[in-house]
Structure formats: C-alpha cells, structure tokens
Scaffold this motif. Structure first.
Motif, PDB file in Angstrom:
ATOM      1  N   GLU A 191      17.213 -33.007   8.155  1.00  0.00           N
ATOM      2  CA  GLU A 191      16.811 -31.788   7.437  1.00  0.00           C
ATOM      3  C   GLU A 191      15.575 -31.219   8.149  1.00  0.00           C
ATOM      4  N   CYS A 192      15.267 -30.073   8.024  1.00  0.00           N
ATOM      5  CA  CYS A 192      14.199 -29.488   8.238  1.00  0.00           C
ATOM      6  C   CYS A 192      13.945 -28.059   7.630  1.00  0.00           C
ATOM      7  N   SER A 193      12.619 -27.564   7.617  1.00  0.00           N
ATOM      8  CA  SER A 193      12.663 -26.258   6.992  1.00  0.00           C
ATOM      9  C   SER A 193      12.145 -25.339   8.066  1.00  0.00           C
ATOM     10  N   MET A 194      12.292 -24.017   7.770  1.00  0.00           N
ATOM     11  CA  MET A 194      11.832 -22.911   8.454  1.00  0.00           C
ATOM     12  C   MET A 194      11.383 -21.853   7.603  1.00  0.00           C
ATOM     13  N   LEU A 195       9.903 -21.690   7.532  1.00  0.00           N
ATOM     14  CA  LEU A 195       9.457 -20.540   6.869  1.00  0.00           C
ATOM     15  C   LEU A 195       9.452 -19.363   7.538  1.00  0.00           C
ATOM     16  N   ALA A 196       9.570 -18.152   6.731  1.00  0.00           N
ATOM     17  CA  ALA A 196       9.417 -17.068   7.498  1.00  0.00           C
ATOM     18  C   ALA A 196       8.906 -15.719   6.696  1.00  0.00           C
ATOM     19  N   TYR A 197       7.797 -15.076   7.331  1.00  0.00           N
ATOM     20  CA  TYR A 197       7.206 -13.923   6.436  1.00  0.00           C
ATOM     21  C   TYR A 197       8.339 -12.891   6.444  1.00  0.00           C
ATOM     22  N   LEU A 198       8.544 -12.250   4.957  1.00  0.00           N
ATOM     23  CA  LEU A 198       9.668 -11.088   5.136  1.00  0.00           C
ATOM     24  C   LEU A 198       9.001  -9.987   4.632  1.00  0.00           C
ATOM     25  N   ALA A 199       9.287  -8.663   5.233  1.00  0.00           N
ATOM     26  CA  ALA A 199       9.042  -7.598   4.538  1.00  0.00           C
ATOM     27  C   ALA A 199      10.162  -6.663   5.433  1.00  0.00           C
ATOM     28  N   GLY A 200      10.488  -5.759   4.478  1.00  0.00           N
ATOM     29  CA  GLY A 200      11.311  -4.279   5.099  1.00  0.00           C
ATOM     30  C   GLY A 200      12.453  -5.099   6.003  1.00  0.00           C
ATOM     31  N   LYS A 202      12.822  -7.398   7.813  1.00  0.00           N
ATOM     32  CA  LYS A 202      12.244  -8.087   8.997  1.00  0.00           C
ATOM     33  C   LYS A 202      11.686  -9.747   8.506  1.00  0.00           C
ATOM     34  N   ALA A 203      12.111 -10.555   9.654  1.00  0.00           N
ATOM     35  CA  ALA A 203      11.413 -11.742   9.369  1.00  0.00           C
ATOM     36  C   ALA A 203      10.686 -12.228  10.537  1.00  0.00           C
ATOM     37  N   LEU A 204       9.505 -12.637  10.179  1.00  0.00           N
ATOM     38  CA  LEU A 204       8.445 -13.425  11.418  1.00  0.00           C
ATOM     39  C   LEU A 204       8.482 -14.851  10.943  1.00  0.00           C
ATOM     40  N   CYS A 205       9.281 -15.626  11.777  1.00  0.00           N
ATOM     41  CA  CYS A 205       9.497 -16.897  11.691  1.00  0.00           C
ATOM     42  C   CYS A 205       8.180 -17.959  11.985  1.00  0.00           C
ATOM     43  N   MET A 206       7.866 -18.995  11.166  1.00  0.00           N
ATOM     44  CA  MET A 206       6.796 -19.778  11.470  1.00  0.00           C
ATOM     45  C   MET A 206       7.497 -21.304  11.993  1.00  0.00           C
ATOM     46  N   PRO A 207       6.724 -22.224  12.737  1.00  0.00           N
ATOM     47  CA  PRO A 207       7.191 -23.073  13.266  1.00  0.00           C
ATOM     48  C   PRO A 207       7.998 -23.965  12.240  1.00  0.00           C
ATOM     49  N   LEU A 320       1.414 -12.957  15.149  1.00  0.00           N
ATOM     50  CA  LEU A 320       1.243 -14.176  14.761  1.00  0.00           C
ATOM     51  C   LEU A 320       1.001 -15.167  16.079  1.00  0.00           C
ATOM     52  N   GLN A 321      -0.101 -16.152  15.943  1.00  0.00           N
ATOM     53  CA  GLN A 321      -0.394 -16.722  16.916  1.00  0.00           C
ATOM     54  C   GLN A 321      -0.401 -18.377  16.259  1.00  0.00           C
ATOM     55  N   TRP A 322       0.144 -19.358  17.029  1.00  0.00           N
ATOM     56  CA  TRP A 322       0.085 -20.700  16.398  1.00  0.00           C
ATOM     57  C   TRP A 322      -0.653 -21.854  17.398  1.00  0.00           C
ATOM     58  N   SER A 323      -1.028 -22.781  16.926  1.00  0.00           N
ATOM     59  CA  SER A 323      -1.359 -23.637  17.914  1.00  0.00           C
ATOM     60  C   SER A 323      -0.583 -24.646  18.304  1.00  0.00           C
ATOM     61  N   ASP A 324      -0.704 -25.285  19.293  1.00  0.00           N
ATOM     62  CA  ASP A 324       0.098 -26.222  20.052  1.00  0.00           C
ATOM     63  C   ASP A 324      -0.101 -27.724  19.554  1.00  0.00           C
ATOM     64  N   LYS A 325      -1.132 -27.929  18.558  1.00  0.00           N
ATOM     65  CA  LYS A 325      -1.445 -29.231  18.161  1.00  0.00           C
ATOM     66  C   LYS A 325       0.026 -29.579  17.517  1.00  0.00           C
ATOM     67  N   CYS A 326      -0.015 -31.012  17.195  1.00  0.00           N
ATOM     68  CA  CYS A 326       0.718 -31.600  16.327  1.00  0.00           C
ATOM     69  C   CYS A 326      -0.002 -31.871  14.890  1.00  0.00           C
TER      70      CYS A 326
END
Length: 423
Positions: A191-200, A202-207, A320-326
C-alpha cells in the motif's frame, strides 16, 4: 495574512508548522489545537463542527484563510458554510467530502469514472451481506460505509471473521457508520498513498508516502491510525508514480463533472500496488495522518501561498517545489493504544530531541495540566520526524530522537521505514 486552522492532531500541528514558516503569515490560530501548536500559534477553544462560531471568530479576527484539517467538519458541511460567509476555505464542500464520508459513494464515483479499484457490493442489511459472503467467500474486506474514526475496515482472512465483522457493523459497533456495509475484494500488494492539491478539476500531486498501520513490529497486531510513515517510497518506480498521478488527475477532472461546487482542498488517494498496476483502496477528502507529517517537511514552497491559491481556485499560480531528502516519522503512542489507554502522563525530552539537526516533533495527543506540564492526551501522542539524505540516516536520527523523549507507558514500533532500505 491571518489564518485559522481547524483540528487538534499531529496533522494539524504539521500544517500549522508549515504555515508558520510563511513570510505572508500574520496571526495564526488553531482550534482547538494541542500542546505543540500552542508554541507556534494561538490555540482557541472553538467547536470545529460549529460553523457559526467559526464564522464569528473569523470576522472578529480578520481571518483571510481557514484550513480545515479533519474529515468530520468537512462531511458536516462546515467548509461550505464558512466559504459562503465570504472566507477563503481550504477544504471541499460536503458533497466532495462524501468521497470519504461514504465508502459506497466513493466506490460508485470510482466505477462511474473508470478509476481502477477492487470489485465490491453495497449491502443495506445483514441478511444481504451474509448472502454475498456465502457467494464470494474469503479472504475479503468488510467496511462500515460511514466515518468510523479509522476503525471501520476489517480485513478478514476467513469467512467466520468476515461474518463477525458484518454482525458488528449492523449491531451498531460503529454507530451510524455501520448501517450500510461495503464488502470488497481483497487486493494484494504494498500500500502507499498519494496526496494531491485539487481545485477547478485539476490536481497537483505530492510525493508518495507509505505508512505502517499495525500496532506492533513486523506488521503484527490490530490496525491503528498509523504508527509511522516515510516519504518518498522507493518501491514506487517513476512509471508507477506517473500512473498514480494519472489516476489522481482523472479523479480531479471527475470532481468538476460531478460536483456542484468546485472541490478545493486535498484529495488523498490510498493505493494498492497490485500486479496489474496501482488500484484505489479509498479516497480521503483531507490531508492524511500521519502522511502529512512527512510530506509537509519536504515541501519547499510557501504553504500560505499554496493553500490560498487552492482555496481561491488559482492552480496556475502554484509552483510546487520538493526536497530530495528522505523523511521518516515514528509515532510515540500511549500504552494500550489502539485499545484503552490512560491520559495525563508527563512528557519529557522533546527539547533535547528537537536539538538534533533535522528533527521536528509534531504533537498529536498532548495538553497542559494544571501545573503547566506537558502531558499525554490521546492514543497517538507524538510524531517524531527526521529528515536526512538517506533512509538509513533518517531512521537512525528518528530513533535517536525517540529515545530522548520519555513518558510513562511510551509505546512505539522499532521497524518504521525498514522496508524503505530494501527498495
């Protein structure tokens, strides 16, 4: 900008922490908040299901953005009432929140829009459910249709367990949530999850993030709200991630087709990575808990800018900008969780833990006693989060921090993110 966050858990502390770092923040309020949010915002004693009280407070304090954390106020329609009063609200209306509030509604939505998911049957009586179990056998998954505080899903390896789960649902063990039961094919895979910002639409997915739901090491014991989580997820290949993002984009477009009001907030996709590809287990209409606690520390973008743009349906303004860190999060729980547990145990060592570079401690179930001591106030007490260049380093750092924190009956798993080391 003055901002009000609704909620009191580790998720809300993580959201408040992210908002507090913004250069745009003015006064930051959390209702009702916890011992951790009190250090970075003003806790206010509002009932988060009382839309009129929230509207009144927002008017009196010049609130420009309301962020709804938990699912209950969303399902109750609090977001739309506050939005209709003229405030920008991060969180969907009640219709959109039904994607979480009713599992049968969610499954029907998935099937109507050709979103990959398990086969299922909606049952409105114990007799109907038992007959279907006799037909399909086990293993099988039994779900109370409504909100059941994360406890309404039973994975049954044998027919007898499935029948008992059905009886429990219709006997009222989950309240109104169990008056309808969804019986679902059991999917196989991680299992794993994917969160996404949603509006209009459209989705902007998170890691991606992957949590550990069982209470004890080795994925043993009862299901919990989550005993730990990590992000990113090494077993999710770029191809798998692209397929999951495509599913979330398709779901976002479907909300624009089906719902009267724009879905503005977060959509949580719970996935099973089956041999046939990623399939949806569930939708949640808000940030996950504890997934938020590893996703927010990896988000480099300004949280106020992002949340306000989502609330105002300005997805094109978001970078959206994301860190490469774990990121690794270990949950410290009360003794006995997820069963009965005691509250009021004094907590020591958080400052020492946070003195470690890369460590942040998010409070989930904490409060202050009459002597102004920080004490336990829930089953899941603290979320200890570590950021590092590798999962090995993040795990080591997280557990070093956990060992500096003490309260009577402290309970934790020692194998969080071990599977990440295996890729």
């Amino acid at each position: 900008m003055n901002v009000l966050v609704l909620g009191s858990g580790g998720r809300e502390h993580a959201l408040t922490w992210a908002l507090a770092k913004s250069s745009h923040i003015g006064e930051l309020y959390v209702a009702p908040g916890n011992g951790g949010t009190a250090a970075i915002a003003k806790n206010v004693p509002l009932d988060i299901l009382d839309a009129e009280a929230i509207i009144g407070f927002s008017r009196d304090n010049d609130i420009e953005l309301v962020v709804v954390g938990p699912e209950a106020p969303l399902v109750e329609g609090v977001a739309e009432k506050v939005r209709h009063a003229g405030f920008a609200v991060f969180g969907p209306d009640a219709q959109g929140a039904q994607l979480e509030g009713s599992k049968s509604f969610s499954k029907e939505f998935m099937l109507a829009h050709d979103l990959p998911t398990a086969r299922y049957k909606k049952c409105t009586s114990e007799q109907e459910a038992m007959a279907y179990l006799d037909e399909v056998g086990a293993p099988i998954v039994v779900k109370a249709d409504g909100l059941a505080a994360g406890k309404g899903v039973i994975v049954a390896d044998c027919l007898e367990d499935a029948q008992e789960a059905v009886r429990d649902c219709f006997a009222g063990d989950f309240g109104e949530a169990g008056s309808i039961v969804v019986i679902e094919e059991m999917l196989e895979g991680p299992e794993c999850s994917m969160l996404a910002y949603l509006a209009g639409g459209k989705a902007l997915c998170m890691p991606c993030a992957q949590d550990h739901k069982r209470a004890y090491d080795g994925d043993r014991g009862p299901n919990t709200g989550g005993m730990g989580v990590y992000s990113p997820v090494p077993c999710v290949t770029p191809e798998l991630e692209a397929r999951m993002q495509g599913i979330m984009q398709k779901a976002a477009a479907a909300t624009a087709e089906d719902f009267e009001a724009a879905y503005t907030g977060v959509l949580y996709g719970g996935f099973m990575l089956t041999p046939e590809g990623p399939k949806l287990l569930e939708f949640n209409a808000r940030f996950g808990d504890p997934e938020t606690q590893v996703v927010m520390p990896r988000m480099k973008s300004d949280a106020v800018e992002v949340f306000k743009a989502v609330a105002e349906n300005r997805m094109g303004d978001i970078d959206l900008q994301w860190s490469d860190k774990c990121a690794v999060c270990v949950v410290l729980a009360s003794e006995g969780y997820p069963g009965s547990y005691e509250k009021g145990k004094v907590i020591l060592g958080i400052e020492e833990a946070e003195a470690l570079e890369g460590v942040t401690v998010f409070h989930a179930g904490t409060a202050f006693n009459a002597d102004e001591e920080l004490v336990t106030n829930g089953g899941r007490v603290l979320n200890v989060v570590a950021l590092a260049d590798t999962f090995e380093d993040a795990r080591e750092l997280a557990y070093e921090a956990c060992d500096k924190i003490n309260f009577e009956g402290k309970q934790l798993r020692r194998d969080i993110a071990l599977r990440a080391l295996k890729g």
